[in-house]
Design a protein around this motif. Sequence first.
Motif, mmCIF file in Angstrom:
data_model
loop_
_atom_site.group_PDB
_atom_site.id
_atom_site.type_symbol
_atom_site.label_atom_id
_atom_site.label_comp_id
_atom_site.label_asym_id
_atom_site.label_seq_id
_atom_site.Cartn_x
_atom_site.Cartn_y
_atom_site.Cartn_z
ATOM 1 N N ARG A 249 0.826 -1.213 0.000
ATOM 2 C CA ARG A 249 0.000 0.000 0.000
ATOM 3 C C ARG A 249 0.866 1.271 0.000
ATOM 4 N NH1 ARG A 249 -5.388 0.739 2.556
ATOM 5 N NH2 ARG A 249 -5.956 0.951 0.363
ATOM 6 N N ASN A 251 3.501 4.105 -2.167
ATOM 7 C CA ASN A 251 3.246 5.089 -3.220
ATOM 8 C C ASN A 251 4.445 5.226 -4.159
ATOM 9 O OD1 ASN A 251 0.635 6.583 -2.048
ATOM 10 N ND2 ASN A 251 2.057 6.211 -0.381
ATOM 11 N N SER A 275 -0.132 2.557 -5.065
ATOM 12 C CA SER A 275 -0.635 3.731 -5.769
ATOM 13 C C SER A 275 0.487 4.287 -6.641
ATOM 14 C CB SER A 275 -1.088 4.814 -4.780
ATOM 15 O OG SER A 275 -2.180 4.362 -4.012
ATOM 16 N N GLN A 277 1.390 7.503 -8.978
ATOM 17 C CA GLN A 277 0.998 8.886 -9.273
ATOM 18 C C GLN A 277 1.951 9.460 -10.312
ATOM 19 O OE1 GLN A 277 -1.441 11.042 -7.626
ATOM 20 N NE2 GLN A 277 -0.886 12.515 -9.216
#
Length: 333
Positions: A249, A251, A275, A277
């Motif tokens: 979990r 980034n 995630s 980005q």
Amino acid sequence: MKAIFYEGAEHVAFKEAEMPKLPEGWALIKTSHVGICGTDLNIYAGTHPRAAAPLIIGHEFSGTVLEGHPTLKEGAKVTVNPLLSCGTCGPCVSGQSHVCESLKLIGIDCDGGMAEYVAAPVESIIALPEEMNLEAGALAEPVAVAVHAVRQGGYVPGDRVVVFGAGTIGLCVALVLRSLGATDIIVAETNEHRLAMAKELGFVAVNPLTEDVHSVVLEYTNGLGADFVFDCAGHPSVLTQLTELVKVRGNIIIVAAYKKPAPVNLLQGMFKELSIQFVRVYTPRDFEIAIDLLNSQSSFEKMITHVLPPEEAEKGFELLTTGTNAVKVMYSF
């Protein structure tokens, strides 16, 4: 006036140029310092899809107001947000002009800052603190890139971070993260000169060619993996490591611009609920924060390894394309 022109693949020249014309709403700036950006290197290589020779390049610059500004006096220290947005597309009308559907830049789509004088839209000209030196002012654009990456990525103080790439942007990201409270920052870089710069700036520096980055990250994160991984390298070999290094979990922030499609382990990303980005350039607020950081912290200026006279136009690009110790190269006008 004199200017540095891109004249074709691997060819720049310092020569005479016409003074910039001032469209309505634009002002004239006397250039002080201008940096060579990674995008300028793409232009120099002849691979940028929009930059057409002959072109005065440069979009990281500082200077002083000469004429045409309605509120800033002549001699005021300034830098410029080089983005040129259309103002009418969906992103522009919704307040996201930095991702304008037809975004252009000074120094790419029109003449830029590698000249004695440069023109810019009044609304793009940003006043610098009077006490700031103009060499630091020319770093505002790359620092704004880093600020945007960190802010949009959602970094939370205390999170552990890996930054791939110790070029200007990677080091700027690491420095911005530290200014926001990050203490455990690992910088991965294969260039030994840039690795030394990262160490000098106080970061944990790892060379993926000689060390196991995954083992180092596990050691510094108690076996969990990094909360954030910032890819400022833009190399396919990095993408294969990102999903491995980040925790469950975690980034991944893609800051670098990949020139070609590259593989990423999406299955591992799914299993770990990662995630990813993507970030692009900066907003006006990012520029404001960048200038505040430059005015309060001298660490950013340590990245400036070379300041050359513009007569040495070719040397500046050679320094950044031949494996030297150069990080940020500037010309002083």
